[in-house]
Motif scaffolding. Structure first.
Motif, PDB file in Angstrom:
ATOM      1  N   GLU A  62      40.944  34.644  43.450  1.00 55.49           N
ATOM      2  CA  GLU A  62      39.693  34.423  42.725  1.00 55.49           C
ATOM      3  C   GLU A  62      38.941  33.256  43.348  1.00 55.49           C
ATOM      4  N   GLN A  63      37.696  33.484  43.717  1.00 49.20           N
ATOM      5  CA  GLN A  63      36.860  32.436  44.284  1.00 49.20           C
ATOM      6  C   GLN A  63      36.068  31.764  43.179  1.00 49.20           C
ATOM      7  N   ALA A  64      36.146  30.438  43.123  1.00 53.82           N
ATOM      8  CA  ALA A  64      35.395  29.671  42.135  1.00 53.82           C
ATOM      9  C   ALA A  64      34.682  28.547  42.864  1.00 53.82           C
ATOM     10  N   LEU A 106      41.942  42.069  48.252  1.00 55.51           N
ATOM     11  CA  LEU A 106      42.131  40.906  47.387  1.00 55.51           C
ATOM     12  C   LEU A 106      40.918  40.645  46.505  1.00 55.51           C
ATOM     13  N   GLY A 107      39.918  41.505  46.589  1.00 58.24           N
ATOM     14  CA  GLY A 107      38.724  41.334  45.770  1.00 58.24           C
ATOM     15  C   GLY A 107      37.792  40.242  46.259  1.00 58.24           C
ATOM     16  N   LEU A 108      37.866  39.920  47.549  1.00 56.62           N
ATOM     17  CA  LEU A 108      37.015  38.878  48.120  1.00 56.62           C
ATOM     18  C   LEU A 108      35.860  39.502  48.884  1.00 56.62           C
ATOM     19  N   PRO A 109      34.703  38.831  48.934  1.00 52.48           N
ATOM     20  CA  PRO A 109      33.534  39.395  49.622  1.00 52.48           C
ATOM     21  C   PRO A 109      33.755  39.501  51.126  1.00 52.48           C
ATOM     22  N   ALA A 110      33.031  40.412  51.752  1.00 48.92           N
ATOM     23  CA  ALA A 110      33.188  40.665  53.180  1.00 48.92           C
ATOM     24  C   ALA A 110      32.844  39.446  54.025  1.00 48.92           C
ATOM     25  N   ASP A 111      31.964  38.569  53.516  1.00 43.01           N
ATOM     26  CA  ASP A 111      31.572  37.378  54.287  1.00 43.01           C
ATOM     27  C   ASP A 111      32.385  36.144  53.912  1.00 43.01           C
TER      28      ASP A 111
END
Length: 239
Positions: free
Chosen positions: A43-45, A81-86
């Motif tokens: 999870e990116q915060a 992992l549900g992270l954006p391509a960039d």
């Protein structure tokens, strides 16, 4: 807070893992290089990535600390992992911005001949050095594999050394010092007049010799004058 420094996300036999230098782990040594168990959730915060592993551990990874591992990260499916391509590009920008900010902050705090280091226990994360030109230069951090003991080699990457002096300092990493771990210098070039050490970890770390040490406390930046350029791994009296 359980943290990975100089981290990356990699695949090993198709399993996504986190790798890096660990801090504040209940069972692992402070500053150890580790592979986590399988990443179950990411999870990116803001500028921090939180990863939860199969063992239940939750690691906090500052995006600016990402340190790519050769080609391994290229095969990792970020979408898995549900992270954006960039996401990797975001990490690169965060690292560049952190480097600019750090150099700007240091410029008013250090003088020519000062070497600045970021450490976690006996692991040296990064280094900067101000030459006689009053400019801050990047310094390389390498690990030399010795027959009996490994050591850190830190050198200025500035090409115009005849104008800025030279920066070359070498440390033995001693993790089992009776009271706390220690970084013991065994060579310091004449271009280095003082050290500025930022302890990013959560344990004390000593810098110096068996006879005399300066303690670097967690979360603090410690100034260490270098008064004697002689060196000996057994009889070092630098500070």
């Amino acid at each position: 807070m359980l943290t990975l420094f100089q981290w990356d996300l990699v695949l090993e036999q198709g399993v996504p893992l986190g790798v890096g230098i660990v801090s504040d782990h209940m069972r692992l040594a402070e500053g150890a290089n580790i592979h986590t168990s399988r990443i179950c959730r990411a999870e990116q915060a803001g500028d921090v990535l939180r990863i939860e592993t199969f063992s239940g551990s939750i690691y906090h990874l500052q995006m600016r600390e990402r340190s790519p591992r050769a080609h391994e990260a290229e095969t990792l499916d970020l979408e898995q992992l549900g992270l954006p391509a960039d996401f990797w590009a975001q990490c690169a920008r965060a690292s560049e911005e952190a480097s600019r900010t750090e150099k700007a902050e240091l410029r008013s705090r250090i003088s020519p001949g000062t070497l600045f280091m970021r450490i976690v226990s006996t692991s040296i994360l990064s280094a900067l050095w101000m030459g006689t030109d009053a400019q801050i230069h990047d310094a390389s951090v390498e690990i030399h594999s010795g027959m009996f003991q490994d050591s850190y080699l830190i050198r200025s990457t500035c090409r115009e050394t005849e104008k800025t002096g030279s920066a070359d300092i070498r440390f033995f990493a001693i993790p089992f010092f009776p009271a706390w771990a220690r970084l013991e210098p065994y060579h310091i070039s004449e271009g280095i007049k003082s050290l500025l050490v930022r302890n990013e970890g959560c344990t004390n770390i000593a810098v110096g010799s068996e006879s005399k040490n300066i303690l670097c406390l967690p979360g603090m930046t410690t100034s260490i004058p270098v008064r004697d350029q002689s060196y000996s791994s057994r009889q070092l009296k630098l500070f």
